[in-house]
Scaffold this motif. Structure first.
Motif, mmCIF file in Angstrom:
data_model
loop_
_atom_site.group_PDB
_atom_site.id
_atom_site.type_symbol
_atom_site.label_atom_id
_atom_site.label_comp_id
_atom_site.label_asym_id
_atom_site.label_seq_id
_atom_site.Cartn_x
_atom_site.Cartn_y
_atom_site.Cartn_z
ATOM 1 N N GLY A 143 0.781 -1.226 0.000
ATOM 2 C CA GLY A 143 0.000 0.000 0.000
ATOM 3 C C GLY A 143 0.812 1.274 0.000
ATOM 4 O O GLY A 143 0.355 2.300 -0.514
ATOM 5 N N ILE A 144 2.004 1.261 0.570
ATOM 6 C CA ILE A 144 2.812 2.477 0.613
ATOM 7 C C ILE A 144 3.339 2.814 -0.773
ATOM 8 O O ILE A 144 3.236 3.954 -1.251
ATOM 9 C CB ILE A 144 3.960 2.334 1.628
ATOM 10 C CG1 ILE A 144 3.383 2.259 3.052
ATOM 11 C CG2 ILE A 144 4.941 3.495 1.508
ATOM 12 C CD1 ILE A 144 4.417 2.017 4.132
ATOM 13 N N GLY A 145 3.906 1.832 -1.448
ATOM 14 C CA GLY A 145 4.422 2.069 -2.787
ATOM 15 C C GLY A 145 3.341 2.454 -3.777
ATOM 16 O O GLY A 145 3.572 3.266 -4.678
ATOM 17 N N LEU A 146 2.140 1.891 -3.617
ATOM 18 C CA LEU A 146 1.047 2.233 -4.519
ATOM 19 C C LEU A 146 0.641 3.690 -4.344
ATOM 20 O O LEU A 146 0.447 4.415 -5.330
ATOM 21 C CB LEU A 146 -0.144 1.303 -4.266
ATOM 22 C CG LEU A 146 -1.385 1.567 -5.118
ATOM 23 C CD1 LEU A 146 -1.063 1.487 -6.608
ATOM 24 C CD2 LEU A 146 -2.505 0.596 -4.754
ATOM 25 N N GLN A 147 0.506 4.132 -3.093
ATOM 26 C CA GLN A 147 0.141 5.534 -2.863
ATOM 27 C C GLN A 147 1.239 6.468 -3.361
ATOM 28 O O GLN A 147 0.959 7.536 -3.922
ATOM 29 C CB GLN A 147 -0.105 5.762 -1.376
ATOM 30 C CG GLN A 147 -0.780 7.078 -1.043
ATOM 31 C CD GLN A 147 -2.187 7.182 -1.612
ATOM 32 O OE1 GLN A 147 -2.375 7.662 -2.736
ATOM 33 N NE2 GLN A 147 -3.174 6.738 -0.855
ATOM 34 N N ALA A 148 2.499 6.057 -3.174
ATOM 35 C CA ALA A 148 3.610 6.871 -3.677
ATOM 36 C C ALA A 148 3.586 6.937 -5.200
ATOM 37 O O ALA A 148 3.851 7.997 -5.791
ATOM 38 C CB ALA A 148 4.937 6.310 -3.184
ATOM 39 N N SER A 149 3.270 5.826 -5.862
ATOM 40 C CA SER A 149 3.193 5.817 -7.326
ATOM 41 C C SER A 149 2.085 6.734 -7.827
ATOM 42 O O SER A 149 2.245 7.424 -8.838
ATOM 43 C CB SER A 149 2.951 4.393 -7.833
ATOM 44 O OG SER A 149 4.065 3.562 -7.586
ATOM 45 N N ALA A 150 0.956 6.741 -7.125
ATOM 46 C CA ALA A 150 -0.153 7.622 -7.511
ATOM 47 C C ALA A 150 0.247 9.082 -7.387
ATOM 48 O O ALA A 150 -0.027 9.901 -8.277
ATOM 49 C CB ALA A 150 -1.376 7.327 -6.640
ATOM 50 N N ASN A 151 0.908 9.436 -6.292
ATOM 51 C CA ASN A 151 1.365 10.813 -6.113
ATOM 52 C C ASN A 151 2.404 11.192 -7.158
ATOM 53 O O ASN A 151 2.417 12.323 -7.656
ATOM 54 C CB ASN A 151 1.932 10.989 -4.706
ATOM 55 C CG ASN A 151 0.862 11.266 -3.665
ATOM 56 O OD1 ASN A 151 0.631 12.406 -3.288
ATOM 57 N ND2 ASN A 151 0.201 10.218 -3.196
ATOM 58 N N LEU A 152 3.277 10.249 -7.488
ATOM 59 C CA LEU A 152 4.287 10.481 -8.514
ATOM 60 C C LEU A 152 3.640 10.774 -9.857
ATOM 61 O O LEU A 152 3.980 11.754 -10.536
ATOM 62 C CB LEU A 152 5.200 9.267 -8.625
ATOM 63 C CG LEU A 152 6.111 9.204 -9.853
ATOM 64 C CD1 LEU A 152 7.163 10.308 -9.800
ATOM 65 C CD2 LEU A 152 6.764 7.834 -9.963
ATOM 66 N N LEU A 153 2.709 9.930 -10.274
ATOM 67 C CA LEU A 153 2.050 10.116 -11.562
ATOM 68 C C LEU A 153 1.323 11.454 -11.606
ATOM 69 O O LEU A 153 1.367 12.170 -12.610
ATOM 70 C CB LEU A 153 1.076 8.967 -11.828
ATOM 71 C CG LEU A 153 0.289 9.027 -13.134
ATOM 72 C CD1 LEU A 153 1.218 9.089 -14.338
ATOM 73 C CD2 LEU A 153 -0.653 7.832 -13.246
ATOM 74 N N SER A 154 0.672 11.806 -10.512
ATOM 75 C CA SER A 154 -0.019 13.095 -10.442
ATOM 76 C C SER A 154 0.962 14.253 -10.605
ATOM 77 O O SER A 154 0.688 15.222 -11.311
ATOM 78 C CB SER A 154 -0.760 13.212 -9.110
ATOM 79 O OG SER A 154 -1.328 14.494 -8.963
ATOM 80 N N ALA A 155 2.114 14.149 -9.957
ATOM 81 C CA ALA A 155 3.112 15.221 -10.026
ATOM 82 C C ALA A 155 3.714 15.343 -11.418
ATOM 83 O O ALA A 155 3.989 16.451 -11.885
ATOM 84 C CB ALA A 155 4.211 14.974 -8.994
ATOM 85 N N VAL A 156 3.921 14.214 -12.094
ATOM 86 C CA VAL A 156 4.495 14.247 -13.443
ATOM 87 C C VAL A 156 3.484 14.790 -14.438
ATOM 88 O O VAL A 156 3.820 15.578 -15.328
ATOM 89 C CB VAL A 156 4.953 12.831 -13.868
ATOM 90 C CG1 VAL A 156 5.334 12.808 -15.348
ATOM 91 C CG2 VAL A 156 6.133 12.383 -13.018
ATOM 92 N N GLY A 157 2.214 14.391 -14.291
ATOM 93 C CA GLY A 157 1.187 14.819 -15.229
ATOM 94 C C GLY A 157 1.182 13.964 -16.483
ATOM 95 O O GLY A 157 1.729 12.865 -16.522
ATOM 96 N N GLY A 158 0.567 14.480 -17.540
ATOM 97 C CA GLY A 158 0.462 13.712 -18.773
ATOM 98 C C GLY A 158 -0.764 12.836 -18.783
ATOM 99 O O GLY A 158 -1.657 12.958 -17.935
#
Length: 381
Positions: free
Chosen positions: A309-324
């Protein structure tokens, strides 16, 4: 936040959750669900959480905890940090010779990635911002998502379950039996609705000739992408040959493990979908840089993830920050080490995956129900 932060304590925990049905890929089978979670605390008592890759080999989880405790974690105390990315670069350089000497490049990269995520979470938490807004102040609260971990032979059942949760994008695992894969995949496309997309992941199962056979017999099937049809370390010649013949995008990146590898793949346009995994290499520091670069090359950025669950939430935040226009990968197989942090159904809506609202990753404590699944822990201070 004034002045550098100084790490004062690191805790690492390994977990294993039994599962009823093994998770099968073309290269192996998971008979339980492992995870390694890391907590980093500074001298002010502020903290952050990270996750370390532990899926493979089967004995990885406990080894990563020991590696962090005895070889990598103690080095982190030596560096005052003005920015979270500084630890990634410092530890990568500092451990280079030991990783070379031992031949354990993967484990070292994975532990450093987990520490990197935790430090980013710590910095964001101290700033009072969510992780995505700490990385990009205009980051969205929702990101598109797709359901993954779907074995081709069980796709009808698993896709229907994912539909009930709210997914309209799916990725199926192929690479088991070429003829069966092709038959099943064609059937899925006949039955899907017009607003749904399907991608396929071969997990490096084929040589170039088998991959070409697959692509030629799916030329009329609008796959969203084909992921790792051949080994990630195949020659550029083989990748170019496949890319030239492939009627849909090629995807990969979870097994590219440095900036040079990603830069080469993006410059040569051998991959149209770029998929680094934040807990395998780079953490947020590396994956954020790769994501931004992918967008400048006009490529789709979809971070890979199959963990807790930690890595998944981090991946979601990462994708949001990158955009696209990239999508978040969400494994839909049962996994208490993911769902203990919140059921997937509670995060998926019409806009995709809804990110956390609280500072950092929004995670303060490990869920109590995971305590019985803990296999090993260590503290470094």
């Amino acid at each position: 936040m004034t002045g550098p932060i100084h790490i004062a304590r690191i805790n690492a925990y390994s977990f294993r959750s039994p599962i009823t049905e093994p998770i099968k890929t073309s290269f192996g089978t998971m008979h339980d669900r492992p995870a390694v979670f890391v907590r980093v605390e500074d001298t002010d008592g502020a903290f952050g959480w990270g996750e370390v890759f532990a899926n493979w080999p089967s004995a990885a989880a406990e080894h990563r905890v020991n590696l962090l405790a005895r070889d990598i974690g103690p080095l982190a105390f030596e560096y005052p940090l003005n920015h979270p990315s500084e630890l990634f670069y410092a530890l990568t350089e500092r451990t280079h010779i030991v990783a070379l000497q031992s031949g354990e490049w993967g484990p070292f990269r994975q532990v450093i990635a987990g520490l990197d995520i935790a430090v980013w979470d710590l910095f964001a938490r101290k700033s009072g911002k969510t992780l995505r807004r700490f990385m990009n102040n205009t980051a969205a609260d929702d990101v598109p998502a797709y359901a993954s971990g779907i074995h081709i032979n069980e796709a009808n059942t698993l896709i229907e379950k994912a539909r009930q949760i709210g997914f309209t994008n799916f990725k199926v695992k192929v690479g088991f039996n070429l003829e069966v894969d092709l038959t099943q995949l064609h059937r899925l496309f006949e039955e899907k609705s017009n607003d749904e997309t399907i991608a396929a992941d071969a997990n490096q199962a084929w040589d170039v000739e088998d991959a070409l056979k697959f692509t030629s017999q799916t030329a009329t099937v609008p796959l969203a992408w084909l992921e790792e049809p051949i080994p990630a370390d195949s020659s550029a010649y083989d990748w170019r040959k496949l890319n030239k013949a492939c009627p849909y995008p090629l995807a990969g990146g979870e097994n590219i493990v440095d900036f040079r590898g990603f830069e080469a793949a993006m410059k040569s346009a051998l991959l149209q979908v770029v998929q680094p995994d934040i807990i395998k290499w780079g953490g947020l520091t590396g994956s954020l840089a790769v994501g931004k670069k992918a967008l400048t090359h006009g490529l789709l950025y979809c971070p890979h993830f199959l963990g807790g669950g930690i890595g998944l939430q981090a991946s979601a935040n990462l994708l949001s920050a990158v955009g696209g226009d990239g999508l978040l990968e969400v494994d839909v197989n049962p996994n208490p080490l993911r769902d203990g942090f919140g059921a997937t159904s509670s995060c998926i809506g019409r806009q995709g995956w809804t990110c956390n609202k609280d500072p950092g990753l929004g995670i303060t404590l490990l869920p109590e129900e995971l305590n019985t699944l803990r296999t090993h822990d260590a503290e470094v201070s």
